[in-house]
Design an enzyme around this catalytic site. Structure first.
Site, PDB file in Angstrom:
ATOM      1  N   CYS A 141      36.453  14.681 -12.726  1.00  0.00           N
ATOM      2  CA  CYS A 141      36.314  13.737 -11.623  1.00  0.00           C
ATOM      3  C   CYS A 141      37.680  13.545 -10.966  1.00  0.00           C
ATOM      4  O   CYS A 141      38.717  13.825 -11.569  1.00  0.00           O
ATOM      5  CB  CYS A 141      35.774  12.420 -12.181  1.00  0.00           C
ATOM      6  SG  CYS A 141      35.825  11.016 -11.066  1.00  0.00           S
ATOM      7  N   HIS A 142      37.702  13.037  -9.733  1.00  0.00           N
ATOM      8  CA  HIS A 142      38.981  12.773  -9.067  1.00  0.00           C
ATOM      9  C   HIS A 142      39.829  11.755  -9.826  1.00  0.00           C
ATOM     10  O   HIS A 142      41.062  11.764  -9.714  1.00  0.00           O
ATOM     11  CB  HIS A 142      38.742  12.301  -7.629  1.00  0.00           C
ATOM     12  CG  HIS A 142      38.701  13.425  -6.640  1.00  0.00           C
ATOM     13  ND1 HIS A 142      37.537  14.042  -6.254  1.00  0.00           N
ATOM     14  CD2 HIS A 142      39.702  14.075  -5.981  1.00  0.00           C
ATOM     15  CE1 HIS A 142      37.808  15.002  -5.389  1.00  0.00           C
ATOM     16  NE2 HIS A 142      39.104  15.055  -5.207  1.00  0.00           N
ATOM     17  N   THR A 143      39.186  10.881 -10.600  1.00  0.00           N
ATOM     18  CA  THR A 143      39.952   9.935 -11.411  1.00  0.00           C
ATOM     19  C   THR A 143      40.760  10.678 -12.468  1.00  0.00           C
ATOM     20  O   THR A 143      41.908  10.317 -12.764  1.00  0.00           O
ATOM     21  CB  THR A 143      39.012   8.917 -12.071  1.00  0.00           C
ATOM     22  OG1 THR A 143      38.266   8.235 -11.051  1.00  0.00           O
ATOM     23  CG2 THR A 143      39.801   7.889 -12.874  1.00  0.00           C
ATOM     24  N   HIS A 181      36.178  11.810 -18.606  1.00  0.00           N
ATOM     25  CA  HIS A 181      35.252  10.688 -18.817  1.00  0.00           C
ATOM     26  C   HIS A 181      33.818  11.002 -18.393  1.00  0.00           C
ATOM     27  O   HIS A 181      32.954  10.144 -18.532  1.00  0.00           O
ATOM     28  CB  HIS A 181      35.763   9.435 -18.102  1.00  0.00           C
ATOM     29  CG  HIS A 181      35.809   9.542 -16.605  1.00  0.00           C
ATOM     30  ND1 HIS A 181      36.767  10.282 -15.948  1.00  0.00           N
ATOM     31  CD2 HIS A 181      35.027   9.007 -15.631  1.00  0.00           C
ATOM     32  CE1 HIS A 181      36.582  10.190 -14.647  1.00  0.00           C
ATOM     33  NE2 HIS A 181      35.523   9.438 -14.424  1.00  0.00           N
ATOM     34  N   GLU A 182      33.560  12.213 -17.898  1.00  0.00           N
ATOM     35  CA  GLU A 182      32.183  12.626 -17.623  1.00  0.00           C
ATOM     36  C   GLU A 182      31.787  13.666 -18.659  1.00  0.00           C
ATOM     37  O   GLU A 182      32.433  14.713 -18.759  1.00  0.00           O
ATOM     38  CB  GLU A 182      32.062  13.242 -16.224  1.00  0.00           C
ATOM     39  CG  GLU A 182      31.842  12.246 -15.123  1.00  0.00           C
ATOM     40  CD  GLU A 182      31.384  12.909 -13.825  1.00  0.00           C
ATOM     41  OE1 GLU A 182      30.993  12.176 -12.922  1.00  0.00           O
ATOM     42  OE2 GLU A 182      31.419  14.152 -13.718  1.00  0.00           O
ATOM     43  N   CYS A 234      28.540  -4.422 -24.630  1.00  0.00           N
ATOM     44  CA  CYS A 234      28.283  -4.853 -26.013  1.00  0.00           C
ATOM     45  C   CYS A 234      26.919  -5.506 -26.157  1.00  0.00           C
ATOM     46  O   CYS A 234      26.387  -5.616 -27.252  1.00  0.00           O
ATOM     47  CB  CYS A 234      29.373  -5.814 -26.489  1.00  0.00           C
ATOM     48  SG  CYS A 234      29.281  -7.478 -25.769  1.00  0.00           S
ATOM     49  N   CYS A 265      28.041 -10.479 -25.244  1.00  0.00           N
ATOM     50  CA  CYS A 265      28.979 -11.452 -24.680  1.00  0.00           C
ATOM     51  C   CYS A 265      28.375 -12.137 -23.456  1.00  0.00           C
ATOM     52  O   CYS A 265      27.329 -11.745 -22.936  1.00  0.00           O
ATOM     53  CB  CYS A 265      30.307 -10.780 -24.337  1.00  0.00           C
ATOM     54  SG  CYS A 265      30.239  -9.680 -22.900  1.00  0.00           S
ATOM     55  N   CYS A 297      27.805  -9.664 -20.568  1.00  0.00           N
ATOM     56  CA  CYS A 297      26.665  -8.764 -20.739  1.00  0.00           C
ATOM     57  C   CYS A 297      25.331  -9.492 -20.603  1.00  0.00           C
ATOM     58  O   CYS A 297      24.333  -8.900 -20.178  1.00  0.00           O
ATOM     59  CB  CYS A 297      26.746  -8.064 -22.100  1.00  0.00           C
ATOM     60  SG  CYS A 297      28.063  -6.817 -22.211  1.00  0.00           S
ATOM     61  N   CYS A 303      31.760  -5.969 -19.159  1.00  0.00           N
ATOM     62  CA  CYS A 303      31.684  -6.514 -20.513  1.00  0.00           C
ATOM     63  C   CYS A 303      33.006  -7.204 -20.823  1.00  0.00           C
ATOM     64  O   CYS A 303      34.074  -6.738 -20.407  1.00  0.00           O
ATOM     65  CB  CYS A 303      31.424  -5.393 -21.514  1.00  0.00           C
ATOM     66  SG  CYS A 303      31.462  -5.892 -23.255  1.00  0.00           S
ATOM     67  N   ARG A 351      34.927  -3.446 -21.032  1.00  0.00           N
ATOM     68  CA  ARG A 351      34.959  -3.072 -19.622  1.00  0.00           C
ATOM     69  C   ARG A 351      36.028  -2.008 -19.375  1.00  0.00           C
ATOM     70  O   ARG A 351      36.963  -1.842 -20.153  1.00  0.00           O
ATOM     71  CB  ARG A 351      35.252  -4.298 -18.752  1.00  0.00           C
ATOM     72  CG  ARG A 351      36.669  -4.831 -18.935  1.00  0.00           C
ATOM     73  CD  ARG A 351      36.989  -5.922 -17.923  1.00  0.00           C
ATOM     74  NE  ARG A 351      36.171  -7.102 -18.121  1.00  0.00           N
ATOM     75  CZ  ARG A 351      36.104  -8.092 -17.226  1.00  0.00           C
ATOM     76  NH1 ARG A 351      36.779  -8.017 -16.092  1.00  0.00           N
ATOM     77  NH2 ARG A 351      35.364  -9.149 -17.466  1.00  0.00           N
ATOM     78  N   CYS A 374      29.581   9.143 -14.650  1.00  0.00           N
ATOM     79  CA  CYS A 374      30.430   8.536 -13.618  1.00  0.00           C
ATOM     80  C   CYS A 374      29.850   8.741 -12.226  1.00  0.00           C
ATOM     81  O   CYS A 374      29.248   7.853 -11.655  1.00  0.00           O
ATOM     82  CB  CYS A 374      31.853   9.080 -13.692  1.00  0.00           C
ATOM     83  SG  CYS A 374      32.957   8.430 -12.403  1.00  0.00           S
ATOM     84  N   ARG A 391      31.654  19.250  -8.599  1.00  0.00           N
ATOM     85  CA  ARG A 391      31.729  19.102 -10.032  1.00  0.00           C
ATOM     86  C   ARG A 391      31.723  20.480 -10.682  1.00  0.00           C
ATOM     87  O   ARG A 391      30.874  21.308 -10.397  1.00  0.00           O
ATOM     88  CB  ARG A 391      30.553  18.281 -10.584  1.00  0.00           C
ATOM     89  CG  ARG A 391      30.729  16.783 -10.438  1.00  0.00           C
ATOM     90  CD  ARG A 391      31.932  16.286 -11.236  1.00  0.00           C
ATOM     91  NE  ARG A 391      32.059  14.844 -11.164  1.00  0.00           N
ATOM     92  CZ  ARG A 391      32.779  14.177 -10.281  1.00  0.00           C
ATOM     93  NH1 ARG A 391      33.462  14.855  -9.358  1.00  0.00           N
ATOM     94  NH2 ARG A 391      32.855  12.852 -10.323  1.00  0.00           N
TER      95      ARG A 391
END
Length: 393
Positions: free
Chosen positions: A55-57, A78-79, A108, A111, A114, A122, A126, A192, A388
């Site tokens: 991803c670009h992130t 993260h993907e 979770c 909390c 959530c 979260c 988070r 994502c 992608r």
């Protein structure tokens, strides 16, 4: 390169040595290293990653664009999609063999955040770009032998996920169990990009049938916004980008009109206002560029226009608006499409599998490569030649 069989008998409770792409510094090519992945701690799961994408992130993190977020060595990514290898003490609802997608903003389910229907954040899990360790003990589950010193050192985590590795350890709150019928190759993108874009249209903006939409930035997230708006019956979806080559792909995702912002002889918001008799009902900023955010905001119709901010903006930039401009228009931020990952994403997956929701997953996947070509995949993304790229581990 793994030891053990990934099953409950051979590796549970033991460290696993496997291959990972380690980032050692800004813009330093990722290095394929043998890392050691510790067993999961309490409320954690260890996952065998089968597919991951970029991803670009990830690209931004690799470049080190936000200096305050830099921490090395680190495993980005993260993907992904994979299978649970083992679970730590106290984990409920997940077991070895379960198909999962990791999520960068966890849930979770207990909390006050959530339990609220007003947010998908979260209190504990988070998304946090500063976070580089696990919640349980503030430690890492990865380590690597430094090639120069020969000393084993910790490797830091990224966005609650770290998927550029054959095995990763996640907080159980960041692992979403999905139907085994769901094709992992497609579900990988729900970690994502597609979830963020489609959710922005459905959950954040609640795009209505017959409405007008402008999408600024036609990467994966922007195209996913267009997909979401199309599925909601938007009458007009205007795509804005500096790369005209993206317009062909945009048509596949429901974009009806295109604006090449580099070719405009006036501000883009004025062009869109003329096209739509005063502005669009909804605009989506998917670039992380402040000037673009302002254009997106001003492209909406006075009186009811809504802008959804999806781009990742570098620190310490501030919102480029005067407070008085918010009279008549609204702007909101969106994380992960305002989906609650653990409690809502599995139902979204089921609807995709059953044909109730027709997402053009294949249209987002432009390349498929072995994991060993990860640096080539980064180059394609940086050059704007891929959406992608799926990496097979």
């Amino acid at each position: 390169m793994t030891n053990g069989n990934g099953g409950a008998g051979g590796t549970r409770g033991k460290a696993i040595k496997c291959k990972a792409a380690v980032a050692w510094g800004p813009r330093v090519p990722l290095s394929l290293e043998e890392v050691e992945v510790a067993p999961p701690g309490p409320l954690e799961v260890r996952v065998k990653v089968l597919l991951t994408s970029i991803c670009h992130t990830d690209l931004s993190a690799w470049k080190g664009e936000n200096k305050v977020h830099r921490k090395y060595p680190r495993i980005l990514g993260h993907e992904a999609a994979g299978v649970v290898e083992s679970v730590g003490e106290g984990v409920e609802g997940l077991a070895p063999g379960d198909h999962v997608v990791p999520i960068f903003t966890g849930e979770c389910e207990k909390c006050v955040y959530c339990k609220s229907d007003k947010t998908n954040l979260c209190g504990t899990y988070r998304v946090d770009p500063f976070k580089t360790t696990m919640v349980h003990d503030n430690g890492t589950r990865f380590s690597v032998v430094d090639r120069q010193s020969g000393v084993r050192q910790p490797v830091f985590h990224f966005l609650n996920t770290s998927t550029f590795t054959e095995y990763t350890v996640l907080d159980a709150a960041c692992a979403v169990k999905i139907s085994p019928k769901a094709p992992l190759e497609k579900m990988c993108l729900l970690s994502c990009g597609i979830t963020t874009g489609v959710g922005a249209a459905w959950n954040s903006a609640d795009v209505s049938a017959g409405s007008t939409v402008a999408v600024f930035g036609l990467g994966v997230v922007g195209l996913a916004v267009a997909e979401g708006a199309r599925l909601r019956g938007a009458a007009r979806i205007i795509g804005v980008d500096v790369n005209p080559a993206k317009f062909t792909k945009g048509k596949e995702m429901g974009v009806t009109d295109f604006v090449d912002s580099k070719a405009c002889d006036k501000p883009v918001h004025e062009v869109i206002s003329e096209m739509t008799d005063g502005g669009v009902d909804y605009s989506f900023e998917c670039t992380g560029i402040n000037d673009v955010l302002r254009e997106a905001f001003l492209s909406t119709h006075d009186g009811w226009g809504l802008t959804v901010m999806l781009g990742i903006h570098s620190t310490p930039k501030m919102v480029p608006l005067h407070p008085m401009e918010l009279y008549g228009r609204r702007i909101i931020g969106c994380v992960f499409g305002d989906f609650k990952g653990k409690s809502q994403l599995p139902d979204f997956v089921d609807k995709c599998v059953n044909g109730e929701v027709n997402i053009n997953f294949d249209g987002f996947i432009t390349h498929k490569m072995p994991f060993s070509d990860i640096n080539k995949a980064f180059q394609l993304l940086e050059e704007g030649k891929s959406l992608r790229c799926l990496l097979n581990l």
